[in-house]
Design a protein around this motif. Structure first.
Motif, PDB file in Angstrom:
ATOM      1  N   ARG A 169      81.937  39.942   2.169  1.00  0.00           N
ATOM      2  CA  ARG A 169      81.684  41.384   2.288  1.00  0.00           C
ATOM      3  C   ARG A 169      82.029  41.906   3.676  1.00  0.00           C
ATOM      4  NH1 ARG A 169      79.292  44.811  -0.963  1.00  0.00           N
ATOM      5  NH2 ARG A 169      78.439  44.006  -2.885  1.00  0.00           N
ATOM      6  N   ARG A 170      81.842  41.045   4.686  1.00  0.00           N
ATOM      7  CA  ARG A 170      82.143  41.451   6.065  1.00  0.00           C
ATOM      8  C   ARG A 170      83.614  41.247   6.405  1.00  0.00           C
ATOM      9  NH1 ARG A 170      77.390  38.336   9.006  1.00  0.00           N
ATOM     10  NH2 ARG A 170      79.127  36.893   9.051  1.00  0.00           N
ATOM     11  N   GLY A 171      84.391  40.715   5.477  1.00  0.00           N
ATOM     12  CA  GLY A 171      85.820  40.532   5.706  1.00  0.00           C
ATOM     13  C   GLY A 171      86.190  39.207   6.344  1.00  0.00           C
ATOM     14  N   GLU A 172      85.274  38.291   6.421  1.00  0.00           N
ATOM     15  CA  GLU A 172      85.540  36.974   7.011  1.00  0.00           C
ATOM     16  C   GLU A 172      85.922  36.002   5.887  1.00  0.00           C
ATOM     17  OE1 GLU A 172      81.882  36.157   8.978  1.00  0.00           O
ATOM     18  OE2 GLU A 172      82.269  37.624  10.564  1.00  0.00           O
TER      19      GLU A 172
ATOM     20  N   ARG B 283      88.136  33.484   5.667  1.00  0.00           N
ATOM     21  CA  ARG B 283      88.261  32.058   5.961  1.00  0.00           C
ATOM     22  C   ARG B 283      86.876  31.403   6.013  1.00  0.00           C
ATOM     23  NH1 ARG B 283      92.391  28.922   7.208  1.00  0.00           N
ATOM     24  NH2 ARG B 283      93.856  30.648   7.244  1.00  0.00           N
ATOM     25  N   LEU B 284      85.892  32.075   6.638  1.00  0.00           N
ATOM     26  CA  LEU B 284      84.518  31.572   6.669  1.00  0.00           C
ATOM     27  C   LEU B 284      83.959  31.478   5.255  1.00  0.00           C
ATOM     28  CD1 LEU B 284      81.952  30.746   8.208  1.00  0.00           C
ATOM     29  CD2 LEU B 284      81.392  33.186   8.353  1.00  0.00           C
ATOM     30  N   HIS B 285      84.273  32.469   4.425  1.00  0.00           N
ATOM     31  CA  HIS B 285      83.851  32.457   3.029  1.00  0.00           C
ATOM     32  C   HIS B 285      84.340  31.180   2.338  1.00  0.00           C
ATOM     33  CE1 HIS B 285      83.289  33.755  -1.124  1.00  0.00           C
ATOM     34  NE2 HIS B 285      84.565  33.530  -1.337  1.00  0.00           N
ATOM     35  N   GLY B 286      85.595  30.828   2.556  1.00  0.00           N
ATOM     36  CA  GLY B 286      86.150  29.626   1.942  1.00  0.00           C
ATOM     37  C   GLY B 286      85.466  28.357   2.420  1.00  0.00           C
ATOM     38  N   HIS B 287      85.189  28.302   3.709  1.00  0.00           N
ATOM     39  CA  HIS B 287      84.521  27.112   4.244  1.00  0.00           C
ATOM     40  C   HIS B 287      83.110  26.973   3.670  1.00  0.00           C
ATOM     41  CE1 HIS B 287      87.719  26.142   6.946  1.00  0.00           C
ATOM     42  NE2 HIS B 287      87.603  27.257   7.641  1.00  0.00           N
ATOM     43  N   LEU B 288      82.377  28.073   3.599  1.00  0.00           N
ATOM     44  CA  LEU B 288      81.008  28.017   3.080  1.00  0.00           C
ATOM     45  C   LEU B 288      80.980  27.682   1.594  1.00  0.00           C
ATOM     46  CD1 LEU B 288      79.471  31.057   4.985  1.00  0.00           C
ATOM     47  CD2 LEU B 288      78.980  28.635   5.364  1.00  0.00           C
ATOM     48  N   MET B 289      81.914  28.215   0.831  1.00  0.00           N
ATOM     49  CA  MET B 289      81.960  27.909  -0.598  1.00  0.00           C
ATOM     50  C   MET B 289      82.327  26.440  -0.828  1.00  0.00           C
ATOM     51  SD  MET B 289      80.935  30.498  -2.148  1.00  0.00           S
ATOM     52  CE  MET B 289      81.407  30.540  -3.840  1.00  0.00           C
ATOM     53  N   THR B 290      83.217  25.912  -0.014  1.00  0.00           N
ATOM     54  CA  THR B 290      83.574  24.503  -0.134  1.00  0.00           C
ATOM     55  C   THR B 290      82.388  23.613   0.221  1.00  0.00           C
ATOM     56  OG1 THR B 290      85.866  25.042   0.382  1.00  0.00           O
ATOM     57  CG2 THR B 290      85.221  22.740   0.604  1.00  0.00           C
TER      58      THR B 290
ATOM     59  N   LEU C 257      92.224  28.718  -6.170  1.00  0.00           N
ATOM     60  CA  LEU C 257      92.727  30.086  -6.276  1.00  0.00           C
ATOM     61  C   LEU C 257      92.405  30.884  -5.016  1.00  0.00           C
ATOM     62  CD1 LEU C 257      91.851  30.930  -9.977  1.00  0.00           C
ATOM     63  CD2 LEU C 257      94.139  30.792  -8.980  1.00  0.00           C
ATOM     64  N   GLY C 258      91.268  30.588  -4.408  1.00  0.00           N
ATOM     65  CA  GLY C 258      90.887  31.256  -3.165  1.00  0.00           C
ATOM     66  C   GLY C 258      91.851  30.935  -2.036  1.00  0.00           C
ATOM     67  N   ARG C 259      92.346  29.719  -2.012  1.00  0.00           N
ATOM     68  CA  ARG C 259      93.349  29.368  -0.990  1.00  0.00           C
ATOM     69  C   ARG C 259      94.613  30.189  -1.176  1.00  0.00           C
ATOM     70  NH1 ARG C 259      93.574  24.055   1.631  1.00  0.00           N
ATOM     71  NH2 ARG C 259      95.761  24.593   1.553  1.00  0.00           N
ATOM     72  N   LYS C 260      95.015  30.378  -2.428  1.00  0.00           N
ATOM     73  CA  LYS C 260      96.199  31.202  -2.706  1.00  0.00           C
ATOM     74  C   LYS C 260      95.946  32.668  -2.347  1.00  0.00           C
ATOM     75  CE  LYS C 260      98.752  28.025  -4.611  1.00  0.00           C
ATOM     76  NZ  LYS C 260      99.956  27.532  -3.994  1.00  0.00           N
ATOM     77  N   ALA C 261      94.732  33.149  -2.632  1.00  0.00           N
ATOM     78  CA  ALA C 261      94.392  34.530  -2.299  1.00  0.00           C
ATOM     79  C   ALA C 261      94.366  34.730  -0.789  1.00  0.00           C
ATOM     80  CB  ALA C 261      93.038  34.898  -2.907  1.00  0.00           C
ATOM     81  N   LEU C 262      93.881  33.752  -0.058  1.00  0.00           N
ATOM     82  CA  LEU C 262      93.866  33.837   1.401  1.00  0.00           C
ATOM     83  C   LEU C 262      95.287  33.850   1.950  1.00  0.00           C
ATOM     84  CD1 LEU C 262      92.086  33.908   3.936  1.00  0.00           C
ATOM     85  CD2 LEU C 262      92.216  31.420   3.967  1.00  0.00           C
TER      86      LEU C 262
ATOM     87  N   LEU D 186      75.834  29.587  -0.618  1.00  0.00           N
ATOM     88  CA  LEU D 186      76.452  30.550  -1.525  1.00  0.00           C
ATOM     89  C   LEU D 186      76.157  31.977  -1.087  1.00  0.00           C
ATOM     90  CD1 LEU D 186      77.941  31.149  -4.206  1.00  0.00           C
ATOM     91  CD2 LEU D 186      75.709  31.088  -5.299  1.00  0.00           C
ATOM     92  N   ALA D 187      74.901  32.255  -0.743  1.00  0.00           N
ATOM     93  CA  ALA D 187      74.530  33.597  -0.286  1.00  0.00           C
ATOM     94  C   ALA D 187      75.251  33.961   1.014  1.00  0.00           C
ATOM     95  CB  ALA D 187      73.018  33.685  -0.095  1.00  0.00           C
ATOM     96  N   LEU D 188      75.339  33.014   1.936  1.00  0.00           N
ATOM     97  CA  LEU D 188      76.040  33.274   3.197  1.00  0.00           C
ATOM     98  C   LEU D 188      77.535  33.490   2.964  1.00  0.00           C
ATOM     99  CD1 LEU D 188      74.297  30.704   5.570  1.00  0.00           C
ATOM    100  CD2 LEU D 188      74.067  33.199   5.604  1.00  0.00           C
ATOM    101  N   ALA D 189      78.102  32.766   2.008  1.00  0.00           N
ATOM    102  CA  ALA D 189      79.525  32.924   1.706  1.00  0.00           C
ATOM    103  C   ALA D 189      79.809  34.294   1.104  1.00  0.00           C
ATOM    104  CB  ALA D 189      79.981  31.827   0.753  1.00  0.00           C
ATOM    105  N   LEU D 190      78.943  34.749   0.220  1.00  0.00           N
ATOM    106  CA  LEU D 190      79.138  36.079  -0.361  1.00  0.00           C
ATOM    107  C   LEU D 190      78.955  37.167   0.686  1.00  0.00           C
ATOM    108  CD1 LEU D 190      77.448  35.581  -3.835  1.00  0.00           C
ATOM    109  CD2 LEU D 190      79.890  35.622  -3.283  1.00  0.00           C
ATOM    110  N   ARG D 191      78.059  36.930   1.632  1.00  0.00           N
ATOM    111  CA  ARG D 191      77.871  37.884   2.731  1.00  0.00           C
ATOM    112  C   ARG D 191      79.108  37.901   3.644  1.00  0.00           C
ATOM    113  NH1 ARG D 191      74.108  36.755   7.561  1.00  0.00           N
ATOM    114  NH2 ARG D 191      74.434  38.630   8.784  1.00  0.00           N
ATOM    115  N   ALA D 192      79.690  36.728   3.885  1.00  0.00           N
ATOM    116  CA  ALA D 192      80.870  36.636   4.745  1.00  0.00           C
ATOM    117  C   ALA D 192      82.053  37.378   4.142  1.00  0.00           C
ATOM    118  CB  ALA D 192      81.231  35.171   4.995  1.00  0.00           C
TER     119      ALA D 192
END
Length: 115
Positions: free
Chosen positions: A21-24, A26-33, A71-76, A13-19
């Motif tokens: 913030r850095r604009g990544e 797709r990585l955010h979605g993978h980490l949250m999943t 919803l994140g998939r739709k936002a992406l 979760l922490a890594l996903a929130l960091r991703a």
């Protein structure tokens, strides 16, 4: 002992929130999943001894997280120019904030239970 599965989920979760913030995104979605999968696995491995309150809290939290991921998939899709719905990222952020609040509340109830 199964509560140790929540540690990697928290790190993901922490890594996903960091991703994000850095604009990544797709990585955010993978980490949250991945975090969602770990928490779901934790719940499935321990459903036999759960009281109704805990089962309901975990179920509500996982339902909110699953909805937020969809919803994140739709936002992406909007971010990558594959959709014209510009309001979806705002709805995704609001759902994410709600999910984070539900997660904190569920974990507080979970860790304060009597064993």
């Amino acid at each position: 002992m199964l509560d140790l599965l929540l540690i990697p989920a928290g790190i993901l979760l922490a890594l996903a929130l960091r991703a994000v913030r850095r604009g990544e995104h797709r990585l955010h979605g993978h980490l949250m999943t991945a975090a969602f999968t770990l928490v779901g696995l934790r719940l499935l491995l321990h459903t036999g001894n759960l009281e109704q309150v805990h089962l309901s809290a975990w179920g509500l939290t996982l339902a909110a997280a699953g909805t937020t991921i969809l919803l994140g998939r739709k936002a992406l899709a909007w971010r990558e120019g594959r959709s014209a719905r510009s309001g979806i990222p705002r709805v995704h952020r609001a759902a994410g904030a709600l999910t984070l609040a539900l997660t904190a509340l569920t974990l507080a109830v979970w860790f304060l239970r009597e064993r």
